[in-house]
Each structure stands twice: as C-alpha cells, then as structure tokens.
Design an enzyme around this catalytic site. Structure first.
Site, PDB file in Angstrom:
ATOM      1  N   TRP A  28       0.831  -1.203   0.000  1.00  0.00           N
ATOM      2  CA  TRP A  28       0.000   0.000   0.000  1.00  0.00           C
ATOM      3  C   TRP A  28       0.869   1.257   0.000  1.00  0.00           C
ATOM      4  O   TRP A  28       0.574   2.220  -0.709  1.00  0.00           O
ATOM      5  CB  TRP A  28      -0.970  -0.007   1.175  1.00  0.00           C
ATOM      6  CG  TRP A  28      -1.975  -1.104   1.061  1.00  0.00           C
ATOM      7  CD1 TRP A  28      -2.145  -2.165   1.911  1.00  0.00           C
ATOM      8  CD2 TRP A  28      -2.963  -1.287   0.024  1.00  0.00           C
ATOM      9  NE1 TRP A  28      -3.151  -2.977   1.467  1.00  0.00           N
ATOM     10  CE2 TRP A  28      -3.669  -2.465   0.321  1.00  0.00           C
ATOM     11  CE3 TRP A  28      -3.294  -0.566  -1.123  1.00  0.00           C
ATOM     12  CZ2 TRP A  28      -4.701  -2.945  -0.492  1.00  0.00           C
ATOM     13  CZ3 TRP A  28      -4.322  -1.033  -1.939  1.00  0.00           C
ATOM     14  CH2 TRP A  28      -5.009  -2.208  -1.617  1.00  0.00           C
ATOM     15  N   ASP A  83      -1.276   6.496   6.655  1.00  0.00           N
ATOM     16  CA  ASP A  83      -2.356   5.608   6.240  1.00  0.00           C
ATOM     17  C   ASP A  83      -2.585   4.644   7.400  1.00  0.00           C
ATOM     18  O   ASP A  83      -1.731   3.815   7.704  1.00  0.00           O
ATOM     19  CB  ASP A  83      -1.925   4.862   4.968  1.00  0.00           C
ATOM     20  CG  ASP A  83      -2.958   3.851   4.486  1.00  0.00           C
ATOM     21  OD1 ASP A  83      -3.975   3.645   5.181  1.00  0.00           O
ATOM     22  OD2 ASP A  83      -2.738   3.261   3.399  1.00  0.00           O
ATOM     23  N   LYS A  89     -11.859  -1.954   7.196  1.00  0.00           N
ATOM     24  CA  LYS A  89     -11.009  -2.845   7.983  1.00  0.00           C
ATOM     25  C   LYS A  89     -11.448  -2.846   9.446  1.00  0.00           C
ATOM     26  O   LYS A  89     -11.703  -3.888  10.012  1.00  0.00           O
ATOM     27  CB  LYS A  89      -9.538  -2.416   7.891  1.00  0.00           C
ATOM     28  CG  LYS A  89      -9.042  -2.107   6.483  1.00  0.00           C
ATOM     29  CD  LYS A  89      -8.791  -3.354   5.646  1.00  0.00           C
ATOM     30  CE  LYS A  89      -8.642  -3.082   4.166  1.00  0.00           C
ATOM     31  NZ  LYS A  89      -7.514  -2.277   3.755  1.00  0.00           N
TER      32      LYS A  89
HETATM   33  C1  LIG Z   1      -6.984  -1.821   2.362  1.00  0.00           C
HETATM   34  C2  LIG Z   1      -5.925  -0.808   2.401  1.00  0.00           C
HETATM   35  C3  LIG Z   1      -5.813   0.189   1.421  1.00  0.00           C
HETATM   36  C4  LIG Z   1      -6.742   0.264   0.219  1.00  0.00           C
HETATM   37  O1  LIG Z   1      -7.980   0.656   0.613  1.00  0.00           O
HETATM   38  P1  LIG Z   1      -9.174   0.923  -0.423  1.00  0.00           P
HETATM   39  O2  LIG Z   1     -10.227   1.423   0.490  1.00  0.00           O
HETATM   40  O3  LIG Z   1      -9.500  -0.387  -1.059  1.00  0.00           O
HETATM   41  O4  LIG Z   1      -8.725   1.922  -1.395  1.00  0.00           O
HETATM   42  C5  LIG Z   1      -4.814   1.127   1.558  1.00  0.00           C
HETATM   43  N1  LIG Z   1      -3.969   1.104   2.593  1.00  0.00           N
HETATM   44  C6  LIG Z   1      -4.029   0.153   3.551  1.00  0.00           C
HETATM   45  C7  LIG Z   1      -3.053   0.168   4.673  1.00  0.00           C
HETATM   46  C8  LIG Z   1      -5.012  -0.829   3.471  1.00  0.00           C
HETATM   47  O5  LIG Z   1      -5.082  -1.761   4.423  1.00  0.00           O
END
Ligand SMILES: *Cc1c(COP(=O)(O)O)cnc(C)c1O
Length: 367
Positions: free
Chosen positions: A109, A179, A203
């Site tokens: 990511w 993030d 998540k």
């Molecule tokens: C799942 C995830 C993403 C992507 O998320 P989307 O909502 O599908 O764009 C980005 N960063 C992390 C750390 C993730 O776990």
C-alpha cells in the site's frame, strides 16, 4: 434461517477487508433497518439532509473525536473513494510549497501511495523493505528526511505483510501523514503528532464505502487551482462532509461502532483486548514446529498476523481444512502467500482461540 440460527452458524471471519463487524451491531442495524429508531424510514432510504441523518453524522463525529481524543484544530471528514483516493488527494492538497515529499515504503500500500504521489511532485522513497519481502518497518530517522519536504508519508500498519509501527517514528517538525486503514481504533494514537490521518472504513470501522480523514485545519484550502472539486479537502470540511451525498450507511454503522467503543471503555480497553488476542496467536506460532511468522518481532502487527509453514502445499491444505472448521479467509495476500489472520477489533477472543486450537490440531496431524 432464524436470527439465532444465523448467528450460531456464522464463521470466524479472518478477512483482511472488508472484514468482521461486531455481531451486536449487525443485529442492531438489522432491527433498525426497516424503520430507524422509529422515525418511519430506513437509513438506507433517508436524505442526507434530513434532521435524523444529520444527527447520526454529528453524533458519529462527536463520538470519534471523544474516543480518539482528536484536538479541536482538526477536521474529521467522511469521504468516498477508499484509501486509494487518498493516495492522490494527499499529494494534491499537501504538496503546497516545495512539492517534495518523502515516503517510507513498508508494504504494497505504501508503494502504491508513493507511485501515485509521483504524478504530483518530487517524491522520494526514503527507505523500503521490499528487498526483504517487506518483513520489517524500515528504520528511518529525521536526519534521513529531506530538509525541505512538504510532508512525510508512512503506512502505520501494513495489512498485507503484517507489520506495524510499534514505536511512534520521530521526524522532528516534519508534517507526518499516515495511512491507518488497518489499525485505526485498535490503539490510542496521539493525533496531534500527525498532519493528516486517513483510513478506509472496511477494515476496522464499518462496511466498505466510507473513508475517514482527520486533517489539521491549517492544511485546508491549499489545493491548487483547477483541482477537481471532490478532491479538495476544504470543500468537504466546510460542508461537514456533506458537500455531496456522503456514504450514509457506512457512516451510520461507523457511528454505532464508535458508540460501542465508548461503552466498552474506550480505545485503551479495546487495545488491551487486541494485545491479548495477538499474543495468544503469536505464542501459538512461536511455539509451533510447523508454523512460523516471517515478520521481525519488534514490528509485528496486532491486526494482521502473517504466518507460513514454508511449504505452499501444506499452507493450501491448512487454509482449506480451516474453512471446513468455519475458520474463513485465512489465505495470505496473493503477493505474499501463506496465511494471514486479520484479527481486527470486532474479532472476539473466542475466534482467536478457535483458530489456535485448530492450528494445534493441524500441526499434530501434519508433522
Ligand atoms: C486496504 C488498504 C488500502 C486500500 O484501501 P481501499 O479502500 O480499497 O482503497 C490502503 N492502505 C491500507 C493500509 C489498506 O489496508
């Protein structure tokens, strides 16, 4: 199926995302689905401008501010587009001065975030653990960061590879962007140390469709001329996240999740449970002669526990047999292979115990 049967027949869902939600919340949402709180309408049908929905959204924000102790000089935004859109919105809105940013890449990511940001400025990957299969968090000090960057970007928890910043990094006075998609609400973080935090809801917060952004107010209003209107944080901040139709239903469920965390004693209480769950699982892996965890011990994630046997055939067998025992979604990410158990806030200790029991049974049978 009756409700009781449905609950009894639920599997333990170790999916990395979208992922498990608390059963009591699913039930409450179901009970209110046809007629929310006696108002005569479902949240699925309700205008985002209605008094009822405005209260849902205002309560969700207030509760989140309380549990995360978000300072008053930060805005809370509920957006769409997932964490992925933040990979673009962050550089568009925050590359305002030198247009330089440093990214620390500790997983897929973070790599994607850096790649996207390169469209908008001078982006440097300061450090990456890719050559070692992203098995650790690269150690970066403030001396490694370019003096004049507009911001530094990190992925606080690496969902795919199971690593996490177990110590808050120190980049001096540099603006820090994180993030936190897969660890938000799992532990208390000091929001004031960050300029911006973002997280997809699916998540650890709510069903897919909403993205949470927590942004320091002085960073608003700096998007360049010509920025598409939806991509300007200030537009959303000025309109209390209702410039256009927000993702109403996920925001509603998020609000229920925030209330539940409050009832449970706040994020610290949740964090304590998370440590207990993760320790149980890591202990089982560390004591096993079949399974091992490829991740550096000091960087282990409490949310995404990655483990392997070293033999892809045995891994496959494990995943298939686990499913028969109602232990679902234990396959690792397609990039990393092996197994991954995502044990987010909503995964009860009981679910982790069931997994550990099965792992022991499987090990005995496959020695
Ligand atoms: C799942 C995830 C993403 C992507 O998320 P989307 O909502 O599908 O764009 C980005 N960063 C992390 C750390 C993730 O776990």
């Amino acid at each position: 199926m009756t409700t009781n049967e449905a609950i009894k027949n639920r599997a333990w869902n170790f999916s990395a995302g979208p992922s498990v939600l608390p059963v009591d919340i699913l039930q409450k949402v179901a009970e209110n689905l046809l007629n929310y709180d006696g108002c005569g309408e479902s949240v699925l049908e309700m205008s985002h401008r209605s008094k009822v929905f405005k209260k849902i959204m205002a309560d969700a924000e207030a509760d989140l501010r309380e549990i995360m102790q978000i300072p008053d000089n930060y805005s809370v935004l509920f957006l769409q587009g997932g964490a992925t859109l933040q990979f673009s919105m962050v550089p568009i809105n925050l590359l305002t001065n030198t247009k330089k940013a440093d990214y620390i890449v500790a997983g897929t990511w973070g790599k994607k975030a850096a790649k996207e940001a390169q469209k908008f400025g001078d982006i440097r990957v300061v450090a990456s653990s890719e050559e070692d299969g992203f098995t650790y968090i690269p150690k970066v000090t403030k001396e490694d960061i370019r003096e004049d960057v507009d911001y530094v970007h990190i992925t606080y928890n690496n969902t795919v590879f199971g690593t996490h910043y177990n110590e808050m990094p120190d980049f001096g006075d540099k603006l820090l962007v994180a993030d936190m998609s897969s660890c938000i609400l799992s532990e208390q973080v000091d929001v004031s140390k960050f300029g911006l935090i973002y997280a997809g809801a699916q998540k650890n917060i709510a069903p897919a469709g909403a993205t949470l952004v927590i942004i320091r107010n002085d960073l608003l209003g700096k998007a360049p001329e010509g920025t598409p209107i939806y991509l300007d944080y200030k537009i959303h901040a000025d309109a209390d996240s209702a410039y256009n139709t927000p993702p109403c239903f996920p925001i509603y469920v998020a609000g229920e999740v925030f209330k539940r965390i409050k009832r449970e004693g706040g994020i610290d209480a949740v964090a304590k449970d998370n440590i207990e769950k993760a320790e149980l699982l890591y202990k089982c892996i560390d004591e096993s002669e079949l399974f091992y965890c490829p991740v550096a011990k000091e960087d282990r994630s409490l949310m995404n526990v990655v483990f392997v046997t070293g033999n892809p055939e045995i891994d496959k067998k494990f995943i298939a047999e686990a499913r028969e025992e109602k232990l679902h979604n234990l396959a690792g990410h397609k990039i990393s292979g092996g197994m991954r158990a995502s044990i987010y806030n909503a995964m009860p200790l009981e679910g982790v115990k069931a997994l550990v029991e099965f792992m022991k049974k499987f090990e005995k049978a496959n020695k």
